[in-house]
Design a protein around this motif. Structure first.
Motif, PDB file in Angstrom:
ATOM      1  N   ALA A  95       0.853  -1.067   0.368  1.00 13.61           N
ATOM      2  CA  ALA A  95      -0.109   0.060   0.152  1.00 13.61           C
ATOM      3  C   ALA A  95       0.542   1.133   0.129  1.00 13.61           C
ATOM      4  N   SER A  96       2.208   0.987   0.792  1.00 18.41           N
ATOM      5  CA  SER A  96       2.870   2.298   0.981  1.00 18.41           C
ATOM      6  C   SER A  96       3.679   2.510  -0.589  1.00 18.41           C
ATOM      7  N   SER A  97       3.562   1.683  -1.290  1.00 16.99           N
ATOM      8  CA  SER A  97       4.644   1.599  -2.622  1.00 16.99           C
ATOM      9  C   SER A  97       3.562   2.560  -3.111  1.00 16.99           C
ATOM     10  N   ALA A  98       2.703   1.963  -3.830  1.00 20.47           N
ATOM     11  CA  ALA A  98       1.399   2.621  -4.525  1.00 20.47           C
ATOM     12  C   ALA A  98       1.197   3.915  -4.148  1.00 20.47           C
ATOM     13  N   VAL A  99       0.959   4.488  -3.314  1.00 20.11           N
ATOM     14  CA  VAL A  99       0.554   6.099  -2.614  1.00 20.11           C
ATOM     15  C   VAL A  99       1.383   6.811  -3.288  1.00 20.11           C
ATOM     16  N   LEU A 100       3.066   5.844  -2.609  1.00 17.67           N
ATOM     17  CA  LEU A 100       3.505   7.093  -2.957  1.00 17.67           C
ATOM     18  C   LEU A 100       4.043   7.156  -4.532  1.00 17.67           C
ATOM     19  N   ALA A 101       3.700   5.907  -5.117  1.00 15.61           N
ATOM     20  CA  ALA A 101       4.451   6.339  -6.376  1.00 15.61           C
ATOM     21  C   ALA A 101       3.522   7.297  -7.266  1.00 15.61           C
ATOM     22  N   MET A 102       2.068   7.003  -6.785  1.00 13.40           N
ATOM     23  CA  MET A 102       1.202   8.131  -7.056  1.00 13.40           C
ATOM     24  C   MET A 102       1.746   9.337  -6.934  1.00 13.40           C
ATOM     25  N   ALA A 103       1.694   8.805  -5.472  1.00 21.22           N
ATOM     26  CA  ALA A 103       2.623  10.936  -5.411  1.00 21.22           C
ATOM     27  C   ALA A 103       3.402  11.513  -6.145  1.00 21.22           C
ATOM     28  N   LYS A 146      -1.124  20.942  -5.264  1.00 24.40           N
ATOM     29  CA  LYS A 146       0.355  20.540  -4.543  1.00 24.40           C
ATOM     30  C   LYS A 146      -0.769  20.131  -3.689  1.00 24.40           C
ATOM     31  N   PRO A 147      -1.918  20.578  -2.444  1.00 28.76           N
ATOM     32  CA  PRO A 147      -2.228  20.249  -1.581  1.00 28.76           C
ATOM     33  C   PRO A 147      -3.268  18.327  -1.543  1.00 28.76           C
ATOM     34  N   MET A 148      -2.772  18.240  -2.685  1.00 31.09           N
ATOM     35  CA  MET A 148      -3.534  16.763  -3.064  1.00 31.09           C
ATOM     36  C   MET A 148      -2.143  15.691  -2.916  1.00 31.09           C
ATOM     37  N   GLN A 149      -0.926  16.662  -3.805  1.00 27.77           N
ATOM     38  CA  GLN A 149       0.040  15.597  -3.392  1.00 27.77           C
ATOM     39  C   GLN A 149       0.527  15.491  -2.108  1.00 27.77           C
ATOM     40  N   PHE A 150       0.718  17.280  -2.150  1.00 30.29           N
ATOM     41  CA  PHE A 150       1.323  16.655   0.045  1.00 30.29           C
ATOM     42  C   PHE A 150       0.195  15.957   1.168  1.00 30.29           C
ATOM     43  N   GLY A 160       3.774   8.529   3.527  1.00 31.45           N
ATOM     44  CA  GLY A 160       4.757   8.946   5.247  1.00 31.45           C
ATOM     45  C   GLY A 160       4.287   7.694   6.453  1.00 31.45           C
ATOM     46  N   PHE A 161       2.814   7.747   6.696  1.00 33.79           N
ATOM     47  CA  PHE A 161       2.043   7.146   7.836  1.00 33.79           C
ATOM     48  C   PHE A 161       2.226   5.580   7.535  1.00 33.79           C
ATOM     49  N   LEU A 162       2.245   5.227   5.791  1.00 34.54           N
ATOM     50  CA  LEU A 162       2.300   3.644   5.484  1.00 34.54           C
ATOM     51  C   LEU A 162       3.389   3.295   5.366  1.00 34.54           C
ATOM     52  N   HIS A 216      11.596  11.873 -11.003  1.00 32.34           N
ATOM     53  CA  HIS A 216      12.063  10.559 -11.502  1.00 32.34           C
ATOM     54  C   HIS A 216      12.824   9.631 -10.765  1.00 32.34           C
ATOM     55  N   ALA A 217      13.109  10.280  -9.810  1.00 32.49           N
ATOM     56  CA  ALA A 217      14.208   8.844  -8.883  1.00 32.49           C
ATOM     57  C   ALA A 217      13.373   8.968  -7.834  1.00 32.49           C
ATOM     58  N   LEU A 218      12.437   9.742  -7.453  1.00 33.20           N
ATOM     59  CA  LEU A 218      11.718   8.944  -6.387  1.00 33.20           C
ATOM     60  C   LEU A 218       9.937   8.434  -6.442  1.00 33.20           C
ATOM     61  N   THR A 219       9.897   8.964  -7.815  1.00 33.28           N
ATOM     62  CA  THR A 219       9.193   8.247  -9.169  1.00 33.28           C
ATOM     63  C   THR A 219       8.961   7.016  -8.497  1.00 33.28           C
ATOM     64  N   VAL A 220      10.699   5.928  -8.780  1.00 37.39           N
ATOM     65  CA  VAL A 220      11.374   4.510  -9.045  1.00 37.39           C
ATOM     66  C   VAL A 220      11.367   3.863  -7.638  1.00 37.39           C
ATOM     67  N   MET A 221      11.613   4.940  -6.526  1.00 32.39           N
ATOM     68  CA  MET A 221      12.060   4.092  -4.965  1.00 32.39           C
ATOM     69  C   MET A 221      10.582   3.472  -4.739  1.00 32.39           C
ATOM     70  N   PRO A 222       9.960   4.327  -5.042  1.00 29.94           N
ATOM     71  CA  PRO A 222       8.859   2.554  -4.153  1.00 29.94           C
ATOM     72  C   PRO A 222       8.913   1.211  -4.573  1.00 29.94           C
ATOM     73  N   VAL A 223       8.995   1.050  -5.779  1.00 34.60           N
ATOM     74  CA  VAL A 223       9.678  -0.420  -6.330  1.00 34.60           C
ATOM     75  C   VAL A 223      10.412  -1.500  -5.437  1.00 34.60           C
ATOM     76  N   PHE A 224      10.692  -0.233  -4.050  1.00 38.29           N
ATOM     77  CA  PHE A 224      12.153  -1.254  -3.422  1.00 38.29           C
ATOM     78  C   PHE A 224      10.679  -1.897  -2.465  1.00 38.29           C
ATOM     79  N   GLY A 225       9.712  -0.889  -1.991  1.00 36.63           N
ATOM     80  CA  GLY A 225       8.526  -1.105  -1.202  1.00 36.63           C
ATOM     81  C   GLY A 225       7.384  -3.104  -1.332  1.00 36.63           C
TER      82      GLY A 225
END
Length: 452
Positions: free
Chosen positions: A313-321, A333-337, A344-346, A401-410
């Motif tokens: 779930a955390s990977s899915a949410v952060l990849a979307m964010a 920007k408020p929706m993204q935050f 962060g919670f997950l 782009h870097a932060l978009t691909v990092m959720p794959v580790f989750g």
């Protein structure tokens, strides 16, 4: 004060020296855990200043975070060996003194190499603190409370990170980035003096074979490898936990810079915003630790199943964010935050669960050493790797782009937790039998220990 010298035994209610002493030890240990992570994470809110003043690349900035985790990992096992066989309290006092003085020394550095060396010294002082502190807390309290207490203990890492990120940005805006290092280093020296009042737990006697195996770092390394090969739970946890921490550490390290570069916020404002996301992580680690405890009451492996689900779930949410626009989704920007906050919670869901699970499946006489094994993997493969990998990808592509691909580790972490769950109940039962034998032997003065 060492309870071994007094011949003290665990009380009937499961507390080592009573609730009052247990909660005092807990309060002091979590306070130092917060200071530990304040000193670690203060650097991330200073990235914009360092990039402007010294012209550093993102790879170099990431290395300033990773250097601490590398030296923490390399020093964790030797420090835990000393703590397990001699004194946990004295070891912690020395650790806190060293890392606090090293943090203060960062304010006097004049170039990147000096700052990198000072940051490495911070990590050397912090090496083993998480594992030794966790072992001290676990031994003061009944086993039934360990999951929630470990979650709370490691949640203080998130709280410390919140304060480090926020204070770094605010102090730098007012007095300059050098002052931030000096100011946050002082509380650790004060707490180190107060920590002498914490009671130690008695050193558990080991059989000759285990005593020899843990008498040196080399011997411990061999014993650890053999133990890992036999305990599949530990083996998979040592792979799953770092994978999730790669994601956590990358977000914590780079979110202030992301908000500064892409949202146009001033460094101090970006630091405060990012600290709110880290705070969500602190709350999440406690909440998920408590939920995992509840899920595992009747079926212990369920706590690892829950953790795997939340990692996905955390990977899915952060990849979307981070990558919504690349998927054709328009976010304000408020929706993204808001997605950052939910992610962060997950993403801190595994912190307390992993700590409790590791302590549950190791011999009671080497709990700090066993926890240090996990610390080694978490720091070297997780906390050190995340900021550096993200920095490399940012230099090659962009920070977005870097932060978009990092959720794959989750996703990799989730697979590891599912694999760990297959053997967890059998390993837990074996360790429980060992613990019962060890406590009986310690009480009669005839502790023999169990084979490594």
């Amino acid at each position: 004060m060492d309870l071994h010298a007094q011949g003290a035994r665990p009380q009937a209610d499961g507390y080592l020296a009573g609730p009052r002493q247990a909660w005092f030890a807990f309060a002091m240990t979590i306070a130092l855990m917060m200071v530990d992570y304040i000193d670690r994470q203060v650097i991330v809110s200073l990235f914009p200043h360092l990039k402007q003043d010294w012209g550093l690349s993102d790879k170099q900035l990431g290395a300033l975070v990773s250097a601490v985790s590398v030296t923490v990992a390399l020093g964790a096992i030797p420090v835990a060996l000393v703590a397990d066989r001699f004194s946990r309290v004295k070891s912690i006092v020395v650790m806190a003194t060293v890392w606090s003085l090293a943090s203060i020394s960062c304010m006097f550095t004049r170039n990147y190499s000096q700052l990198l060396a000072a940051r490495a010294l911070v990590g050397l002082g912090e090496a083993g603190y998480g594992s030794v502190g966790a072992a001290l807390i676990a031994s003061h309290f009944p086993a039934r409370m360990r999951g929630a207490l470990m979650a709370a203990f490691f949640a203080c890492a998130s709280v410390g990170s919140v304060l480090g990120v926020m204070l770094g940005g605010l102090i730098a805006a007012r007095w300059g980035w050098q002052a931030a290092f000096g100011i946050v280093g002082v509380p650790g020296l004060v707490l180190a003096l107060l920590y002498w009042k914490v009671r130690d737990y008695r050193t558990v006697a080991l059989n000759p074979r285990l005593e020899r195996a843990t008498s040196s770092t080399r011997g411990a390394a061999g014993a650890i490898v053999r133990r890992l090969m036999r305990c599949r739970t530990l083996l998979w946890l040592c792979l799953a936990a770092p994978a999730q921490l790669i994601l956590v550490s990358a977000v914590w390290a780079w979110l202030p810079s992301y908000l500064n570069r892409l949202h146009g916020l001033a460094p101090d404002q970006a630091a405060v915003r990012a600290s709110l996301v880290v705070l969500c992580g602190a709350l999440g680690s406690v909440a998920w630790g408590a939920l995992a405890d509840r899920a595992g009451r009747t079926r212990p492996r369920a706590k690892l199943h829950l953790t795997a689900f939340v990692c996905v779930a955390s990977s899915a949410v952060l990849a979307m964010a981070f990558g919504a626009q690349h998927l054709g989704v328009v976010l304000t920007k408020p929706m993204q935050f808001a997605l950052f906050a939910v992610g962060g919670f997950l993403m801190t869901c595994s912190v307390g669960v992993v700590a409790a699970a590791v302590i549950d499946v190791v011999h009671p006489g080497i709990r700090a050493t066993g926890a240090s094994v996990m610390s080694l993997f978490q720091n070297l493969l997780g906390l050190a790797a995340g900021p550096f990998i993200a920095g490399l990808l940012s230099d090659a592509w962009s920070l977005e782009h870097a932060l978009t691909v990092m959720p794959v580790f989750g996703l990799l972490a989730a697979a590891g937790f599912m694999a760990a769950s297959r053997n967890y109940e059998a390993d837990l039962q074996l360790a429980s039998q060992t613990d019962a034998i060890g406590e009986h032997a310690a009480g009669t003065g005839e502790a023999q220990g169990m084979p490594a």
